[in-house]
Design an enzyme around this catalytic site. Structure first.
Site, short mmCIF file in Angstrom:
data_model
loop_
_atom_site.label_atom_id
_atom_site.label_comp_id
_atom_site.label_asym_id
_atom_site.label_seq_id
_atom_site.Cartn_x
_atom_site.Cartn_y
_atom_site.Cartn_z
N THR A 1 -13.97 35.29 -19.07
CA THR A 1 -14.32 34.93 -17.68
C THR A 1 -14.85 33.50 -17.65
O THR A 1 -14.63 32.74 -18.59
CB THR A 1 -15.32 35.95 -17.08
OG1 THR A 1 -15.50 35.68 -15.69
CG2 THR A 1 -16.67 35.93 -17.78
N ASN A 2 -15.52 33.09 -16.56
CA ASN A 2 -16.06 31.73 -16.45
C ASN A 2 -17.35 31.76 -15.65
O ASN A 2 -17.69 32.80 -15.07
CB ASN A 2 -14.99 30.82 -15.81
CG ASN A 2 -14.66 31.28 -14.41
OD1 ASN A 2 -15.49 31.21 -13.51
ND2 ASN A 2 -13.45 31.78 -14.20
#
Ligand code: C5P
Length: 397
Positions: A199-200
């Site tokens: 993810t980020n």
């Protein structure tokens, strides 16, 4: 600000304070029974203004009911008790607050608060419907929760922050009435196995701020967002949670036919593990070169299909060469506008300040220095007012 005689009147003090802090000038007007729950002196101290109670009181400044009804730009009534609701709806004017209301023609925010049976009674519901038909009234709550009786059910007054949001919402210009805007927001999650994800750091706050502003401007707003996004979610906005980029694309495809505008504010994961495992992989078994596959580019796919019929706005978060990268994205993804901003390990994601540039298809661009994401949302709302819905859409005012 009108205060009815119910135990929730104690929350009216917090609301009065919040309204003052938001730079509103507040004149409290209490019903006689409200003064049994909260001392007028408390509201006087919080607002710095005299408190009206009886219609026969000597007028103080604006405090004659006629002057007050003309002076006020908004009437906030919290708590709205059942008796007060009935009086307002029937056009009765037995005290200063009801007199002011009957002589007032502007917008009102009311926050009902009463026991569940009283709230659900057909008489209460009929009175409320009639009031809404006759006046510009925004009804906040009541919420379901613990009531003064100790029981739980509908009838609990909305929280001051929710009432503040309704007040703010009424002050926004309704420039996007009739529009239907779909927004993607937050980060997507791509599972390697049940306990590991790619993810980020996107927090989704840009998408949430946008949803609040665009909805307050009168648009119907649908937000498709990644998991575990931090609140606040705004009343009146439709939120749909998804997990991966593929799920997000599916949800966008489901909703896009209803929308005239799509805003891609999500930080979509560009890749996903090619072969995710359904069981947790032991550390020793992990292959550190995990094969990846490309995710669909949602804005590109929507751009290819809908550039003739929908307004498409993308974001470009870049660490360098922000402008040229944003222009390239605008053309490649067939977008109408791109909001470009610089990001890095310590800026962009979750920041309160937001430095951005809006680039339009026609080649125009304008620099934005926004001290908050709310301000950015305001600028994007203005921009959408100028990007009118395209052919094939119904016409808008
Ligand atoms: O290519 P890049 O990811 O920088 O483009 C950013 C824009 O494209 C954003 O509006 C983002 O929401 C959208 N996007 C997308 N699907 C992806 C990647 C980005 O919709 N897979």
């Amino acid at each position: 600000m009108g205060i009815g005689g119910g135990i929730a009147a104690y929350k009216a003090c917090d609301l009065a304070s919040k309204l003052v802090q938001a730079s509103h000038e507040v004149f409290p007007v209490m019903t006689d029974s409200a003064t049994q729950f909260v001392a007028p002196l408390t509201l006087r101290a919080l607002t710095g203004n005299p408190v009206g109670v009886k219609s026969t009181d000597e007028p103080v400044g604006t405090l004659s009911h006629v002057k007050m009804a003309h002076w006020a730009e908004m009437l906030v009534i919290a708590p709205l008790t059942q008796n007060l609701l009935a009086q307002l709806s029937l056009g009765l004017s037995s005290d200063l607050l009801t007199l002011i209301f009957q002589g007032y023609s502007g917008p009102s925010v009311v926050a009902p608060a009463m026991e569940s049976e009283m709230w659900l009674s057909p008489q209460t519901q009929t009175r409320l419907e009639e009031l809404k038909r006759a006046r510009v009234v925004s009804v906040v709550g009541p919420n379901t929760g613990r009531l003064a009786s100790g029981r739980s059910g509908p009838g609990r007054m909305a929280e001051p922050s929710e009432i503040m949001n309704a007040v703010w919402s009424l002050t926004r210009p309704k420039t996007l009435q009739g529009r239907v805007i779909l927004i993607t927001a937050g980060a997507t999650w791509e599972y390697f196995d049940p306990v590991r994800i790619l993810t980020n750091p996107s927090t989704g706050t840009v998408g949430l701020s946008l949803s609040r502003e665009l909805s307050a401007r009168g648009a119907r707003v649908i937000v498709v967002h990644g998991p575990r996004m931090e609140e606040p979610f705004w009343p009146g906005v439709e939120y749909q949670e998804v997990v991966s980029a593929k799920d997000m694309l599916e949800a966008v495809e489901e909703n896009i036919s209803e929308a005239d505008t799509l805003i891609g504010a999500a930080a979509v994961s560009d890749f996903r593990p090619a072969k995710p495992f359904s069981e947790k992989q032991k550390k020793e078994q992990l292959d550190l070169l995990w094969p990846m596959t490309a995710n669909p580019d949602i804005m590109s796919e929507m751009g290819a299909k809908y550039h003739d019929s929908k307004v498409l706005v993308g974001f470009a978060a870049e660490t360098d060469q922000v402008l040229s990268a944003a222009k390239e994205k605008l053309l490649r993804k067939h977008l109408d506008a791109v909001i470009a901003n610089k990001v890095g390990p310590s800026r962009g994601f979750g920041d309160s300040e937001y430095e951005a540039q809006i680039i339009l298809r026609e080649g125009a661009s304008s620099h934005l220095h926004c001290s908050s994401k709310e301000e950015l949302a305001n600028c994007v709302a203005d921009l959408l007012g100028t990007l009118r819905p395209k052919v094939g859409q119904k016409s808008y005012p």
